[in-house]
Design an enzyme around this catalytic site. Structure first.
Site, mmCIF file in Angstrom:
data_model
loop_
_atom_site.group_PDB
_atom_site.id
_atom_site.type_symbol
_atom_site.label_atom_id
_atom_site.label_comp_id
_atom_site.label_asym_id
_atom_site.label_seq_id
_atom_site.Cartn_x
_atom_site.Cartn_y
_atom_site.Cartn_z
ATOM 1 N N ASP A 287 25.416 15.508 81.856
ATOM 2 C CA ASP A 287 24.525 14.705 82.345
ATOM 3 C C ASP A 287 23.796 13.789 80.862
ATOM 4 O O ASP A 287 22.723 14.790 80.629
ATOM 5 C CB ASP A 287 23.015 16.280 82.503
ATOM 6 C CG ASP A 287 21.776 16.406 83.164
ATOM 7 O OD1 ASP A 287 21.556 14.840 83.451
ATOM 8 O OD2 ASP A 287 21.373 16.947 83.095
ATOM 9 N N SER B 181 12.450 16.734 82.518
ATOM 10 C CA SER B 181 13.612 16.488 82.570
ATOM 11 C C SER B 181 13.819 15.192 81.166
ATOM 12 O O SER B 181 13.403 14.389 81.440
ATOM 13 C CB SER B 181 14.779 16.471 82.970
ATOM 14 O OG SER B 181 14.760 17.663 84.515
ATOM 15 N N HIS C 187 20.646 13.540 85.601
ATOM 16 C CA HIS C 187 20.044 13.531 86.608
ATOM 17 C C HIS C 187 18.547 13.145 86.943
ATOM 18 O O HIS C 187 17.694 13.234 87.926
ATOM 19 C CB HIS C 187 19.960 15.041 86.590
ATOM 20 C CG HIS C 187 18.592 16.219 86.331
ATOM 21 N ND1 HIS C 187 19.128 16.749 85.205
ATOM 22 C CD2 HIS C 187 17.404 16.096 86.349
ATOM 23 C CE1 HIS C 187 17.779 17.149 84.093
ATOM 24 N NE2 HIS C 187 16.896 16.590 85.153
#
Length: 257
Positions: free
Chosen positions: A108, A201, A66
Site C-alpha cells: 500500500d 490515509s 489506496h
C-alpha cells in the site's frame, strides 16, 4: 469521493476477517505551523482533500496506494486546508506499487510525481526516508499526522493534527488481527486511545525524524462503515517504507515500476 474512499477500503480485508479504513487523528493536538513542513494534502479535480501525503524529494510526494482516487494536485506549505496562502502543484504521474491489489494484500504505497520541482523554503521541507531496511523497537515513540475527524462520529477539521503513538510488536499485531499482509508496521490503536481512524490515509508515521511508515488501515466500528475511533481492539497498521526502498530508487532513476 469520500464515500468512494470508504467503499474501496472497507472491502479490502476479507481474508483477515475484518474490515479496514484509512486514517484521521484521534486524541491528538493541532500541529504547530513551523513543524511537519513536509505534509501534503492530496486533492482531486474538484479541489477536495482525499488523502494525506508527504514530500520526500523535490519531485515526489509519497502516499498510500489506496489513495488512488483520482488525485490531480497536491497542496504544500500550509497546515490549514482552507487557507489560501499555499503552494498548489499538479500531479504529472502516479506510481502505484505494481503488486498492490488492496490494503489486505499489502504493498500500500504510491508515489506522486509533481509537474515541477519543489524547492525547500521557510514553509516547505522534505522528510528523510530510511536508507536501509530497518526494524523498529517495540514501544518506540513515533508521531502520526493527518487531517480529518477527531472522533468516530465527529466533524472533519481543517487544521493538521498530530499524535504520539507507540510501536507494537509484530507478534502482538498478528495475534490481534488474525493475520496481516507483508511489510507492515503496527503502532497505536491497541491498548491506547491514540492513533488514526477513518478519513485521511496516506500520512507518515515519523520516528526519529524519518518517515518510516504510511497510514494504511484500521478496523471499523462493528455494523457500520465508520472507523472505530473509540477505540479498536487491534493495532493501527502502516506500510513499512524501508521494505520498498529499491522500488523507490528505481522510480527516481526514471523507471516506470
Amino acid at each position: 469521493m469520500f464515500a468512494l474512499q470508504q467503499f474501496a477500503v472497507i472491502h479490502a480485508l476479507t481474508f483477515l476477517g475484518q474490515n479496514a479504513l484509512g486514517s484521521e487523528i484521534i486524541n491528538g493536538k493541532i500541529a504547530p505551523d513551523n513543524k511537519m513542513l513536509y505534509m501534503a494534502s492530496v486533492r482531486n479535480n474538484r479541489g477536495y482533500h482525499i488523502c494525506g501525503g508527504f514530500l520526500v524529494s523535490e519531485n515526489f510526494v509519497m502516499t498510500a496506494a489506496h489513495c488512488d482516487l483520482n488525485p490531480k494536485h497536491v497542496v504544500l506549505g500550509n497546515h490549514h486546508l482552507r487557507n489560501t496562502d499555499k503552494l498548489v502543484i499538479q500531479i504529472a504521474e502516479k506510481y502505484k506499487h505494481p503488486c498492490y491489489r488492496n490494503v489486505g494484500h499489502g504493498y500500500d504505497i504510491m508515489l506522486l510525481k509533481l509537474s515541477r520541482p519543489v524547492r525547500p523554503c521557510r514553509t516547505i521541507k522534505f522528510i528523510r526516508l530510511p536508507f536501509r531496511e530497518m526494524t523498529l523497537n517495540e514501544i518506540e515513540k513515533c508521531r502520526v499526522a493527518g487531517w480529518g475527524k477527531i472522533n468516530t462520529r465527529g466533524n472533519v477539521v481543517d487544521d493538521l493534527r498530530v499524535v504520539r503513538v507507540s510501536v507494537i510488536s509484530p507478534q502482538v499485531c498478528r495475534e490481534r488481527w488474525g493475520g496481516l499482509p507483508p511489510n507492515i508496521i503496527c503502532a497505536g490503536g491497541y491498548n491506547t486511545t491514540k492513533g488514526f481512524c477513518q478519513g485521511d490515509s496516506g500520512g507518515p508515521l515519523v520516528c526519529k525524524g524519518m518517515a518510516v511508515g504510511i497510514v494504511s488501515f484500521n478496523k471499523r466500528l462493528p455494523g457500520t462503515e465508520l472507523g472505530n475511533c473509540n477505540y479498536p481492539d487491534a493495532p493501527n497498521v502502516y506500510t513499512d517504507i524501508s521494505k520498498y526502498l529499491n522500488w523507490f530508487r528505481r522510480i527516481l532513476q526514471g523507471e516506470k515500476s
